[in-house]
Write an enzyme that holds these catalytic residues in place. Structure first.
Site, short mmCIF file in Angstrom:
data_model
loop_
_atom_site.label_atom_id
_atom_site.label_comp_id
_atom_site.label_asym_id
_atom_site.label_seq_id
_atom_site.Cartn_x
_atom_site.Cartn_y
_atom_site.Cartn_z
N ASP A 1 -40.97 5.07 8.93
CA ASP A 1 -40.96 6.46 8.46
C ASP A 1 -42.37 7.02 8.36
O ASP A 1 -42.69 8.06 8.93
CB ASP A 1 -40.23 6.57 7.13
N ASP B 1 -26.50 4.99 1.43
CA ASP B 1 -26.20 5.30 0.04
C ASP B 1 -26.64 6.71 -0.36
O ASP B 1 -26.40 7.12 -1.49
CB ASP B 1 -26.88 4.30 -0.89
N ASP C 1 -29.85 7.06 4.78
CA ASP C 1 -29.44 5.70 4.47
C ASP C 1 -28.01 5.74 4.00
O ASP C 1 -27.50 6.79 3.55
CB ASP C 1 -30.33 5.10 3.37
N ASP D 1 -25.56 -1.74 12.16
CA ASP D 1 -26.25 -2.92 12.67
C ASP D 1 -25.63 -4.21 12.17
O ASP D 1 -26.12 -5.30 12.47
CB ASP D 1 -27.74 -2.88 12.27
#
Length: 732
Positions: free
Chosen positions: A285, A191, A189, A142
C-alpha cells in the site's frame, strides 16, 4: 565564562515562556507559533545535552551516555517530522460527479478469515448507493475455499481465485486486475464494511484526471488490544486514530497521503501505468502510493469514516501486524529510498521518510526504558550535570513538547500513551527492523488474524518476556537505589533522578504487559450502539421507539415507562434512515428497570433467514453517518488523568462482569414478609421490588437458600397473600 547554551535560565523566565506556549496552544490559529517555540526550547536542550553532559569517565560510560543522546536525537527528529506531517490538515468534501457514473470494481481480499466476517463486507458492498449496472463486487479468495465460492454464488457476486499465492495480497489484487475492466477499483479487506455512500462520497474526486488514489480513514467497531485488555474503551481512542485523523489529513496537504491497504479507490489506468500494485515489498500500500506519486499523480484523503472494520483482537495479532509494517517500511527505505527516488517532491520525500523512519523507534525506546539501570545497578551516570541544571533544561523541553504534541494531535493521542504503545512494540520491532536491514528481500506477508476467540485469561510471553525481564531489573534497581538514598548516597541528585525515571518506566512497562494479558474473548456476534427507528408489535399494540444497540441476533431499547408484554413473542420493524424496512420476529429476554426510572427491553430475533440477516447487517453498517462522532476525543491536556485511568484499569482487569436479566418490569416496594422454605423453616425479609414474574427481597439473617419457597405477605388493609416460587439468584 559559561557558554550561552550552558547557562540556566531564571525560573521566572521559564514559567512565563511555558505559560505563553500553553495559552497559545488553546487556539488552532496559533498552532505554528506553538510548534516553533517548542522546537526552539528543544534545540536549546539538545545542544546542551550534546555539548556539556556526556560522561567521559571511560569508554563504557561514554558509550552509555552517547546511546541516550542518540535516542533523544532520534526522538527530536521524529517530533519535527510529526509536526511537518500533521500541522496543516485538509478538510475535504467530495465534489459532485461530472458526467455519467463510471464503472467500478470492488475487490474484497480474503485468505482464511471466517466466512461470517466476509459476509458482512459483501452485504455492505452490494448495498452501495450507486447504479447497480455500473458496480461489480468481486471476492478475491487466496484461500481457495469451497464455502467462500458457495457464499459468493448465494449473494450474486463474482468469485476470483488463483492457483498459487505468489506476492501475497499484492499478487491477489494484480491477478484480479487482469480479469476485470472497471475504470475504478475500490479495495476492501474482508473485515472492512463500507457505508452505502462510500462510492458516492469518493468517486467525484476523480473528476480531476491527475487523481490516482482516494483514501478514507480506517474506523474500527471493536476496541483495540489496549482499550480492551486495559478496560479503557471510553478513556482512550483507538491506537490508529492519530494516524488516520491527524497524520493522513496533514500529509494530504502536501499530496503525500497514501493508500492504507483497504478503504481506498484507485484509477485503473494509473495502476496500469506502473505495472499494477507494487510487489517488491510487503507494504504494497505504502510502496504503490509512493510510486504513483513519483509518476506525478495526486492522492486525495477524505477525513470521513465511511467504513468500519476489526482492529487486531489480541496483542499477538497486533504485534504481528506491526511487524509486517515495520519490515515493509524498512524494505522501502533499503530498496526504494524516498530520499533518492526520482519524481517525488521535497515534501513527499520528507513525508515518506517519516513513514519509514518511524519503524526504527524500537531501539531508542529500549534505551529510554533501560537507561535508569546505568546508575541504579552499575553506578554510571547517563549524563554529567547537577540536578538543578538538568531540571532547568529538561523540564521546559519536555513540557513544551507535550503542549505542542497535544495541540497538533487534537486529543487523539497523549504522550504517555505513545510511550505505552511504543513500549509494547519496542523489542519485537527492533528485531524486525534489524533483520530487514540485514536482509531487505525475501520477507513473507503475514495476514492479521480476524475473528479470534479464546476462553480465560492468557499472557503471550513471546511478546512480553523481554518487558517482564526489564521490569524485574528496574524493580531490583529501584530497591537498591532506595536503600542507598535512605543510607545517605554520595550523589543523591543523580540517584533521585534515576529513581524517578525508573518509576515511570516501571509504570509504562506494566501497562504494556497488562495490555498483552488477553481477557476472555467469547463474543459470537458484534453488538453496536445504534439509534435505529423501530416499532415493537405485541398483543395488538404498536410501540414506537429507537434501538439502544443492535446485533445480528437481537436488539435492546430503552423506554421511559414500564411495558408489560402479553406474550414473550413480539414483532419488530427496523426502519433505516434511508427507508429500508426490516421486518423481524423476536422473543423478549429482558424487561428490567434501569436508572432514572427507565426500562430496558432486550429482544432476541427468531425465525431468521438469510434475507432478514442481510437486512439487519445493512441496518447496522450501511447508514451514511454510522460512524460519525464515535471516537470520543480525549482531554489530551490532562495527562495526569491517564495515570488514574491506568491504575483503575490495573485494579479491574481480573474482575468479572455479570448482569441479571429480567423479562418483566418491576415496581419498587417495601413490604415486610416471611419466606417459608422446605421443611417449614421461616426467614424474615423485606420485599424490595415486584413484577408479574417475580420479586427481589432482603432476608435477615442473610443465608443461602437453594430450594423452592413460599413468600407470605400481610399488606395493610388487604388480605394475606401466599405465593409459591423458586430462588432464581441470591447474593450473600
Amino acid at each position: 565564562m559559561m557558554s550561552y547554551f550552558e547557562q540556566p535560565f531564571p525560573v521566572s523566565v521559564i514559567a512565563v515562556a511555558l505559560a505563553a506556549i500553553f495559552l497559545l496552544s488553546k487556539s488552532p490559529r496559533f498552532r505554528f507559533p506553538v510548534i516553533v517555540l517548542s522546537l526552539i526550547v528543544s534545540v536549546r536542550y539538545i545542544l546542551w545535552r550534546g555539548l556539556f553532559t556526556l560522561n567521559p569517565a571511560d569508554y563504557f560510560a561514554l558509550g552509555i551516555s552517547a546511546s541516550l543522546l542518540a535516542a533523544e536525537l532520534y526522538g527530536f527528529f521524529q517530533n519535527i517530522l510529526f509536526y511537518y506531517q500533521a500541522a496543516s490538515p485538509t478538510e475535504r468534501v467530495c465534489p459532485p460527479l461530472i458526467g455519467e457514473h463510471p464503472e467500478v470494481d470492488i475487490f474484497i481480499t480474503v485468505v482464511n478469515e471466517p466466512k461470517e466476517i466476509l459476509l458482512r463486507t459483501v452485504v455492505g458492498c452490494k448495498a452501495q448507493d450507486y447504479p447497480e449496472e455500473k458496480l461489480k463486487v468481486h471476492v478475491l479468495d487466496d484461500g481457495r475455499r469451497e464455502e467462500v465460492r458457495e457464499l459468493c454464488a448465494s449473494l450474486g457476486v463474482d468469485y476470483i481465485a488463483r492457483a498459487t499465492n505468489e506476492d501475497a495480497k499484492a499478487g491477489n489484487l494484480n491477478h484480479a486486475l487482469g480479469l476485470t475492466a472497471g475504470e475504478f477499483v475500490a479495495v476492501f479487506d474482508c473485515d472492512h464494511i463500507p457505508v452505502r455512500s462510500f462510492l458516492k462520497e469518493t468517486i467525484g474526486f476523480f473528476n480531476d484526471p491527475g487523481v490516482a488514489i482516494v483514501q478514507v480513514p480506517h474506523h474500527f467497531y471493536n476496541p483495540d488490544t489496549f482499550q480492551r485488555n486495559l478496560r479503557l474503551e471510553r478513556e482512550i481512542c483507538n491506537e490508529q486514530d492519530l494516524f488516520f485523523h491527524v497524520i493522513q489529513p496533514g500529509r494530504d496537504y502536501r499530496n503525500s497521503a497514501f493508500f492504507a491497504g483497504s478503504c481506498g479507490v484507485f484509477r485503473r489506468s494509473a495502476l496500469a501505468e506502473i505495472g499494477g500494485i507494487v510487489t517488491r515489498t510487503i507494504t504494497e500500500d505504502l510502496h504503490t502510493s509512493m510510486v504513483l506519486h513519483a509518476r506525478g499523480y495526486r492522492s486525495v484523503y477524505l477525513n470521513r469514516d465511511l467504513s468500519a472494520g476489526l482492529a487486531p483482537e489480541s496483542s499477538a495479532s497486533y504485534i504481528r501486524q506491526r511487524q509486517r509494517w515495520a519490515k515493509g517500511g524498512v524494505q522501502v527505505f533499503m530498496l526504494d529510498n524516498p530520499l533518492l527516488k526520482k519524481g517525488l517532491t521535497p515534501a513527499q520525500r520528507l513525508n515518506y521518510l517519516a513513514s519509514v523512519l518511524y519503524f526504527f523507534h524500537g531501539m531508542p525506546r529500549i534505551v529510554y526504558l533501560a537507561a535508569p539501570l546505568s546508575y541504579l545497578l552499575f553506578g554510571y551516570p547517563m549524563l554529567v550535570t547537577d540536578a538543578g541544571t538538568l531540571l532547568n533544561f529538561f523540564v521546559p523541553h519536555y513540557a513544551a513538547s507535550v503542549i505542542a504534541f497535544n495541540a497538533v494531535s487534537k486529543g487523539y493521542r497523549n504522550p504517555f500513551w505513545s510511550d505505552v504503545y511504543e513500549t509494547l512494540m519496542s523489542f519485537v520491532l527492533t528485531l524486525a527492523a534489524l533483520m530487514t536491514v540485514l536482509r531487505p528481500s525475501g520477507h513473507s506477508f503475514a495476514v492479521t488474524p480476524k475473528g479470534e476467540r479464546h476462553e480465560g485469561f492468557r499472557l503471550d510471553t513471546s511478546v512480553v518476556a523481554p518487558h517482564i525481564v526489564l521490569l524485574g531489573l528496574l524493580v531490583l534497581g529501584c530497591l537498591f537505589g532506595a536503600r542507598e538514598l535512605i543510607g545517605g548516597a554520595a550523589n543523591r541528585a543523580a540517584l533521585a533522578v534515576s529513581l524517578s525515571w525508573g518509576g515511570y518506566n516501571m509504570l509504562i512497562l506494566s501497562a504494556a504487559v497488562m495490555a498483552a494479558l488477553e481477557r476472555p474473548q467469547k463474543r459470537g456476534r458484534i453488538r453496536l450502539k445504534r439509534q435505529v427507528r423501530c416499532i415493537i408489535f405485541s398483543g395488538g399494540n404498536a410501540i414506537p421507539c429507537r434501538t439502544n444497540d443492535l446485533s445480528e441476533t437481537g436488539l435492546s431499547v430503552v423506554l421511559n415507562g414500564p411495558v408489560a408484554f402479553t406474550d414473550d413473542t413480539v414483532g419488530v420493524d427496523l426502519v433505516s434512515e434511508y427507508g429500508e424496512v426490516t421486518r423481524l420476529k423476536g422473543t423478549v429476554v429482558r424487561n428490567d428497570r434501569e436508572a432514572l426510572g427507565r426500562f430496558s427491553i432486550g429482544i432476541n430475533f427468531t425465525d431468521m433467514d438469510d434475507g432478514l440477516r442481510h437486512g439487519v447487517i445493512r441496518q447496522m453498517f450501511s447508514p451514511e453517518n454510522s460512524w460519525t462522532g464515535h471516537h470520543g476525543s480525549l482531554d489530551s491536556h490532562n495527562t495526569l488523568s491517564f495515570f488514574s485511568h491506568l491504575l483503575t484499569s490495573f485494579a479491574g482487569i481480573f474482575t468479572r462482569s455479570g448482569s441479571l436479566r429480567r423479562v418483566s418490569p418491576r415496581a419498587s416496594l417495601s413490604v415486610v414478609c416471611d419466606l417459608v422454605v422446605n421443611g417449614g423453616g421461616v426467614v424474615r425479609g423485606v420485599i424490595r421490588d415486584v413484577g408479574p414474574r417475580g420479586l427481589s427481597m432482603e432476608v435477615f439473617p442473610a443465608e443461602e437458600i437453594h430450594t423452592e419457597v413460599v413468600v407470605r405477605m400481610e399488606p395493610k388493609s388487604a388480605p394475606a397473600i401466599s405465593v409459591k416460587g423458586e430462588v432464581a439468584w441470591q447474593e450473600v
